[in-house]
Design an enzyme around this catalytic site. Structure first.
Site, PDB file in Angstrom:
ATOM      1  N   VAL B  77       0.906  -1.153  -0.077  1.00  0.00           N
ATOM      2  CA  VAL B  77      -0.012   0.072  -0.185  1.00  0.00           C
ATOM      3  C   VAL B  77       0.889   1.226  -0.096  1.00  0.00           C
ATOM      4  CG1 VAL B  77      -1.684   1.271   1.275  1.00  0.00           C
ATOM      5  CG2 VAL B  77      -1.707  -1.421   1.405  1.00  0.00           C
ATOM      6  N   CYS B  78       0.773   2.107  -1.015  1.00  0.00           N
ATOM      7  CA  CYS B  78       1.530   3.269  -1.033  1.00  0.00           C
ATOM      8  C   CYS B  78       1.461   4.318   0.363  1.00  0.00           C
ATOM      9  CB  CYS B  78       1.149   4.070  -2.352  1.00  0.00           C
ATOM     10  SG  CYS B  78       1.820   5.856  -2.306  1.00  0.00           S
ATOM     11  N   VAL B  79       2.346   4.380   0.869  1.00  0.00           N
ATOM     12  CA  VAL B  79       2.344   5.287   2.191  1.00  0.00           C
ATOM     13  C   VAL B  79       1.897   6.575   1.855  1.00  0.00           C
ATOM     14  CG1 VAL B  79       4.702   6.037   2.170  1.00  0.00           C
ATOM     15  CG2 VAL B  79       3.697   5.921   4.223  1.00  0.00           C
ATOM     16  N   ALA B  82      -1.731   6.576   1.351  1.00  0.00           N
ATOM     17  CA  ALA B  82      -2.628   5.868   2.470  1.00  0.00           C
ATOM     18  C   ALA B  82      -2.814   6.755   3.612  1.00  0.00           C
ATOM     19  CB  ALA B  82      -1.768   4.766   3.103  1.00  0.00           C
TER      20      ALA B  82
END
Lengths: 121, 119, 98
Positions: B77-79, B82
């Site tokens: 999941v892209c930080v 997110a």
């Protein structure tokens, strides 16, 4: 990271109405930082991303358009704009905030065929 | 063949996550490897363990978790995406991990094919 | 190259952009783009014309889900998800026209 691949980012969406343009730019910068061969394409409403003079104060949103000018510092120099899309929007190269290479649709299609990875946002 | 998959839309709102899952399942069934699924834009919402669909509907989040567990699929999941959307380690479903956009670039360089599902 | 389109040609110019830009190859219609591959829709003639350049495939589960499985246009090849995977394998690269 071993192999260098040809990455193309196809931008077909206008800025601000949705987040895609901004988040696409973030991927482009990271991809360049990983020393990949990066090309950016702007077609359809994506050409609006490059319009000069964006003033976003009134919508309380960050104006990210100056970042397109910073692409050069990341050695991202292959910026392609679809001629037909630009004309259909009453825009010309002078309206854009960076210098680009203007291509016909068939030239664009040929360029797409040469890529290893095409990401569209 | 080694596949990377990108999911750009949230669950239930758009078909992208369903299409990506069914593609991944079919690829694995054919003996291919799905090396990584990268969740970007609203796609990060596929990782929320607080998701609770009605009982007669598919559970999109659990389906991804199960795929990760059974076939060692790396769900990233892209930080930045997110954090913007309130996805953090404490509400992350099993099998997902939060990391940087470099993981997306890697999904392009380290696989044979990278397929994007979005709007 | 495999070109994947997921939007209805009646509400979006995505299919038209793909058809006028791509050099040819394989075209796969998924999600709402499957309506492009149905008899009698206003974009049918454009898809037919594109068949000179492209091999056109439609993701059958998406077409069936929309109640249009019986209306598939001639010249279009139906595939399931396994067929979708095969298309990504047989083409050296793919592009999702989002």
């Amino acid at each position: 990271m071993s192999a260098i691949k040809k990455f193309m980012f196809v931008n077909r969406k206008a800025p601000y109405g949705t987040v895609y343009a901004l988040e696409s730019l973030e991927v482009v910068l990271i991809t360049a930082a990983f020393d990949q061969d990066v090309s950016l394409v702007f077609m359809d409403d994506g050409v609006y991303q490059l319009k000069k003079g964006q003033q976003t104060k009134g919508i309380e949103t960050k104006n990210f358009s100056p970042a397109y000018r910073a692409l050069e510092d990341y050695d991202v120099e292959k910026l392609y704009v679809d001629s037909e899309s630009m004309q259909a929007r009453g825009l010309s190269e002078e309206d854009l905030l960076v210098s680009v290479t203007v291509l016909s649709r068939s030239q664009m299609g040929a360029l797409m065929d040469e890529q290893d990875v095409v990401l569209s946002f | 063949m080694k596949f990377g998959i990108v999911v750009n839309e949230g669950p239930y709102q758009h078909q992208a996550s369903d299409s990506a899952y069914l593609f991944a399942k079919a690829a694995i069934a054919q003996g291919h490897e799905v090396w990584r699924v990268f969740f970007y834009h609203d796609g990060v919402n596929n990782s929320s363990k607080l998701t609770e669909p009605p009982q007669d509907d598919r559970n999109i989040v659990n389906r991804w978790s199960r795929l990760a567990e059974e076939h060692k699929v790396d769900l990233v999941v892209c930080v930045a995406a997110a954090l913007r959307r309130g996805i953090r380690d404490e509400n992350l479903a099993q099998g997902f991990r939060i990391s940087g956009l470099g993981q997306l670039v890697e999904a392009g360089t380290q696989t044979d094919r990278l397929i994007t599902f979005g709007d | 190259m495999l070109h994947i389109v997921n939007k209805s040609p009646l509400t979006s110019n995505t299919l038209d952009s793909c058809l006028s830009t791509a050099a040819g190859g394989d075209l796969l219609l998924i999600e709402d783009a499957v309506y492009a591959a149905t008899r009698g829709n206003a974009a049918e003639s454009r898809l037919k014309a594109a068949m000179e350049k492209f091999r056109v495939y439609v993701l059958m589960p998406d077409l069936a889900a929309r109640g249009m499985g019986e209306r598939m246009s001639d010249g279009v090849t139906p595939v399931d998800y396994a067929g979708f995977v095969d298309l990504t394998v047989s083409n050296k690269s793919c592009q999702s026209w989002l």
